[in-house]
Write a protein that holds these residues in place. Structure first.
Motif, PDB file in Angstrom:
ATOM      1  N   LYS A 113     -10.414  17.347  14.502  1.00 36.22           N
ATOM      2  CA  LYS A 113     -10.492  17.930  13.160  1.00 36.22           C
ATOM      3  C   LYS A 113      -9.178  18.584  12.747  1.00 36.22           C
ATOM      4  CE  LYS A 113     -15.494  18.500  13.246  1.00 36.22           C
ATOM      5  NZ  LYS A 113     -16.649  19.424  13.040  1.00 36.22           N
ATOM      6  N   VAL A 114      -8.081  17.905  13.061  1.00 40.54           N
ATOM      7  CA  VAL A 114      -6.750  18.358  12.665  1.00 40.54           C
ATOM      8  C   VAL A 114      -6.288  17.530  11.467  1.00 40.54           C
ATOM      9  CG1 VAL A 114      -4.314  18.447  13.361  1.00 40.54           C
ATOM     10  CG2 VAL A 114      -6.103  19.178  14.960  1.00 40.54           C
ATOM     11  N   LEU A 115      -5.789  18.187  10.441  1.00 37.26           N
ATOM     12  CA  LEU A 115      -5.336  17.478   9.254  1.00 37.26           C
ATOM     13  C   LEU A 115      -4.182  16.548   9.591  1.00 37.26           C
ATOM     14  CD1 LEU A 115      -4.990  18.622   5.683  1.00 37.26           C
ATOM     15  CD2 LEU A 115      -2.925  17.772   6.765  1.00 37.26           C
ATOM     16  N   TRP A 116      -4.239  15.322   9.105  1.00 35.02           N
ATOM     17  CA  TRP A 116      -3.145  14.363   9.284  1.00 35.02           C
ATOM     18  C   TRP A 116      -2.769  13.798   7.923  1.00 35.02           C
ATOM     19  CZ3 TRP A 116      -3.834   8.917   8.531  1.00 35.02           C
ATOM     20  CH2 TRP A 116      -5.140   8.560   8.201  1.00 35.02           C
ATOM     21  N   SER A 117      -1.482  13.615   7.728  1.00 33.77           N
ATOM     22  CA  SER A 117      -0.976  13.150   6.440  1.00 33.77           C
ATOM     23  C   SER A 117      -0.047  11.963   6.664  1.00 33.77           C
ATOM     24  CB  SER A 117      -0.228  14.295   5.738  1.00 33.77           C
ATOM     25  OG  SER A 117       0.204  13.906   4.456  1.00 33.77           O
ATOM     26  N   PRO A 118      -0.563  10.744   6.473  1.00 28.89           N
ATOM     27  CA  PRO A 118       0.244   9.549   6.740  1.00 28.89           C
ATOM     28  C   PRO A 118       1.171   9.177   5.597  1.00 28.89           C
ATOM     29  CG  PRO A 118      -1.928   8.892   6.017  1.00 28.89           C
ATOM     30  CD  PRO A 118      -1.939  10.402   6.067  1.00 28.89           C
ATOM     31  N   GLY A 119       2.326   8.634   5.931  1.00 27.11           N
ATOM     32  CA  GLY A 119       3.256   8.145   4.935  1.00 27.11           C
ATOM     33  C   GLY A 119       2.750   6.851   4.327  1.00 27.11           C
ATOM     34  N   CYS A 120       2.577   6.839   3.009  1.00 24.61           N
ATOM     35  CA  CYS A 120       2.077   5.654   2.308  1.00 24.61           C
ATOM     36  C   CYS A 120       2.998   5.334   1.132  1.00 24.61           C
ATOM     37  CB  CYS A 120       0.666   5.895   1.790  1.00 24.61           C
ATOM     38  SG  CYS A 120      -0.569   6.205   3.071  1.00 24.61           S
ATOM     39  N   GLY A 121       3.150   4.029   0.857  1.00 20.49           N
ATOM     40  CA  GLY A 121       4.022   3.606  -0.222  1.00 20.49           C
ATOM     41  C   GLY A 121       3.373   2.674  -1.220  1.00 20.49           C
ATOM     42  N   THR A 122       2.060   2.391  -1.022  1.00 15.15           N
ATOM     43  CA  THR A 122       1.325   1.547  -1.957  1.00 15.15           C
ATOM     44  C   THR A 122      -0.067   2.130  -2.173  1.00 15.15           C
ATOM     45  OG1 THR A 122       0.283   0.132  -0.284  1.00 15.15           O
ATOM     46  CG2 THR A 122       2.494  -0.504  -1.039  1.00 15.15           C
ATOM     47  N   LEU A 123      -0.705   1.755  -3.257  1.00 10.90           N
ATOM     48  CA  LEU A 123      -2.051   2.241  -3.528  1.00 10.90           C
ATOM     49  C   LEU A 123      -3.040   1.712  -2.486  1.00 10.90           C
ATOM     50  CD1 LEU A 123      -3.839   3.924  -5.277  1.00 10.90           C
ATOM     51  CD2 LEU A 123      -4.054   2.024  -6.887  1.00 10.90           C
ATOM     52  N   THR A 124      -2.790   0.514  -1.978  1.00  8.07           N
ATOM     53  CA  THR A 124      -3.654  -0.039  -0.933  1.00  8.07           C
ATOM     54  C   THR A 124      -3.584   0.811   0.332  1.00  8.07           C
ATOM     55  OG1 THR A 124      -3.388  -2.293  -1.782  1.00  8.07           O
ATOM     56  CG2 THR A 124      -4.107  -2.070   0.503  1.00  8.07           C
ATOM     57  N   GLU A 125      -2.369   1.225   0.713  1.00 11.78           N
ATOM     58  CA  GLU A 125      -2.217   2.096   1.889  1.00 11.78           C
ATOM     59  C   GLU A 125      -2.887   3.449   1.660  1.00 11.78           C
ATOM     60  OE1 GLU A 125       1.927   0.662   4.033  1.00 11.78           O
ATOM     61  OE2 GLU A 125       1.997   2.304   2.585  1.00 11.78           O
ATOM     62  N   ILE A 126      -2.742   3.973   0.472  1.00 11.51           N
ATOM     63  CA  ILE A 126      -3.360   5.258   0.149  1.00 11.51           C
ATOM     64  C   ILE A 126      -4.875   5.162   0.246  1.00 11.51           C
ATOM     65  CG2 ILE A 126      -3.788   6.893  -1.736  1.00 11.51           C
ATOM     66  CD1 ILE A 126      -0.872   6.379  -2.619  1.00 11.51           C
ATOM     67  N   SER A 127      -5.425   4.097  -0.304  1.00 13.42           N
ATOM     68  CA  SER A 127      -6.870   3.889  -0.260  1.00 13.42           C
ATOM     69  C   SER A 127      -7.366   3.764   1.180  1.00 13.42           C
ATOM     70  CB  SER A 127      -7.242   2.625  -1.051  1.00 13.42           C
ATOM     71  OG  SER A 127      -8.636   2.387  -0.987  1.00 13.42           O
ATOM     72  N   LYS A 128      -6.623   3.037   2.004  1.00  8.41           N
ATOM     73  CA  LYS A 128      -6.993   2.880   3.410  1.00  8.41           C
ATOM     74  C   LYS A 128      -6.934   4.224   4.133  1.00  8.41           C
ATOM     75  CE  LYS A 128      -8.028   0.663   7.185  1.00  8.41           C
ATOM     76  NZ  LYS A 128      -9.396   0.112   7.392  1.00  8.41           N
ATOM     77  N   ALA A 129      -5.903   5.012   3.860  1.00  9.51           N
ATOM     78  CA  ALA A 129      -5.767   6.330   4.480  1.00  9.51           C
ATOM     79  C   ALA A 129      -6.960   7.214   4.131  1.00  9.51           C
ATOM     80  CB  ALA A 129      -4.469   6.991   4.032  1.00  9.51           C
ATOM     81  N   GLU A 130      -7.378   7.169   2.873  1.00  7.90           N
ATOM     82  CA  GLU A 130      -8.523   7.977   2.448  1.00  7.90           C
ATOM     83  C   GLU A 130      -9.809   7.497   3.099  1.00  7.90           C
ATOM     84  OE1 GLU A 130      -6.957   9.629  -1.856  1.00  7.90           O
ATOM     85  OE2 GLU A 130      -7.897   7.648  -1.787  1.00  7.90           O
ATOM     86  N   GLU A 131      -9.943   6.204   3.293  1.00  8.49           N
ATOM     87  CA  GLU A 131     -11.106   5.676   4.009  1.00  8.49           C
ATOM     88  C   GLU A 131     -11.152   6.178   5.449  1.00  8.49           C
ATOM     89  OE1 GLU A 131     -10.914   1.452   3.774  1.00  8.49           O
ATOM     90  OE2 GLU A 131     -11.274   1.376   1.622  1.00  8.49           O
ATOM     91  N   LEU A 132      -9.955   6.448   6.008  1.00  8.43           N
ATOM     92  CA  LEU A 132      -9.857   6.939   7.385  1.00  8.43           C
ATOM     93  C   LEU A 132      -9.955   8.465   7.459  1.00  8.43           C
ATOM     94  CD1 LEU A 132      -6.964   4.621   8.642  1.00  8.43           C
ATOM     95  CD2 LEU A 132      -9.375   4.525   9.340  1.00  8.43           C
ATOM     96  N   GLY A 133     -10.201   9.110   6.320  1.00  7.05           N
ATOM     97  CA  GLY A 133     -10.430  10.548   6.318  1.00  7.05           C
ATOM     98  C   GLY A 133      -9.252  11.403   5.902  1.00  7.05           C
ATOM     99  N   CYS A 134      -8.203  10.791   5.376  1.00 12.69           N
ATOM    100  CA  CYS A 134      -7.018  11.557   4.959  1.00 12.69           C
ATOM    101  C   CYS A 134      -7.321  12.379   3.705  1.00 12.69           C
ATOM    102  CB  CYS A 134      -5.853  10.610   4.694  1.00 12.69           C
ATOM    103  SG  CYS A 134      -4.395  11.421   4.023  1.00 12.69           S
TER     104      CYS A 134
END
Length: 222
Positions: A113-134
């Motif tokens: 339960k530690v916050l993680w913030s991945p580097g994203c450069g496209t809306l598809t990557e952002i959407s995937k990150a949010e699906e993974l709990g970002c």
């Protein structure tokens, strides 16, 4: 183990709007940087994972914060694999920032339960990150994508929380562009903690620069 929950980290990111980034091999210098940022009002610090034995430096700085700067939330950046994320979490990292989107890092951070913030450069990557709990996405490289990219994303995805890193300066006009585009907070390294300040040891100047930047952010967020 993290001293701050991911919810607490998110709240401070939203409230202050600023995540300073810093790396140096000298622990004592790092303490001075942290104290100057803290006195200037910053409550977050992303220690970038660069160089040999960086985790040992982070460990000492995190212990220092726990004893001397109790409200400072220490996290780690430039993490590229799950093993490194786990190592820093073992040393008390309160958040993990990455230059890329990797599911293995999401898994180990979510497990604790530690916050993680991945580097994203496209809306598809952002959407995937949010699906993974970002919760808060790192927009990277921000200097290439720019505020207009953020504004375009917020149209179809108003729930997305974004932290641009790279290309963000302490200039009022620059900060105004980013926050008016809809960012939640900004990551700022050498534009805030400059090479000149480190070389001169003028930490009073750093404190003043952090304070001024936070004041500008508070104003442009209105």
């Amino acid at each position: 183990m993290a001293r701050f929950s991911r919810i607490q980290v998110i709240q401070v990111m939203e409230q202050t709007g600023l995540v300073p980034l810093f790396y140096h091999t000298d622990v004592e210098l790092g303490k001075k940087v942290l104290k100057a940022c803290y006195n200037g009002g910053a409550r977050l610090m992303e220690f970038t994972n660069r160089g040999d034995y960086a985790h040992q430096v982070f460990s000492e700085l995190n212990k220092f914060c726990e004893k001397v700067l109790p409200e400072m939330i220490m996290g780690v950046g430039s993490v590229t694999d799950a093993g490194t994320a786990s190592l820093y979490m073992q040393l008390g990292a309160n958040f993990v920032v990455t230059p890329v989107l990797r599911e293995d890092i999401a898994v180990v951070c979510n497990r604790k339960k530690v916050l993680w913030s991945p580097g994203c450069g496209t809306l598809t990557e952002i959407s995937k990150a949010e699906e993974l709990g970002c919760e808060i996405v790192k927009l990277f490289p921000a200097e290439v994508l720019g505020p207009s990219f953020v504004k375009a994303i917020k149209g179809p995805c108003p729930w997305t929380k974004i932290m641009p890193t790279g290309g963000v300066t302490t200039d009022e006009e620059n900060l105004k562009e980013w926050f008016q585009a809809g960012v939640t907070c900004v990551g700022m390294g050498s534009k805030l903690i400059s090479k000149e300040i480190i070389e001169s040891g003028d930490f009073t100047a750093l404190e003043k620069e952090v304070k001024k930047t936070l004041e500008i952010i508070e104003e442009v967020k209105k």
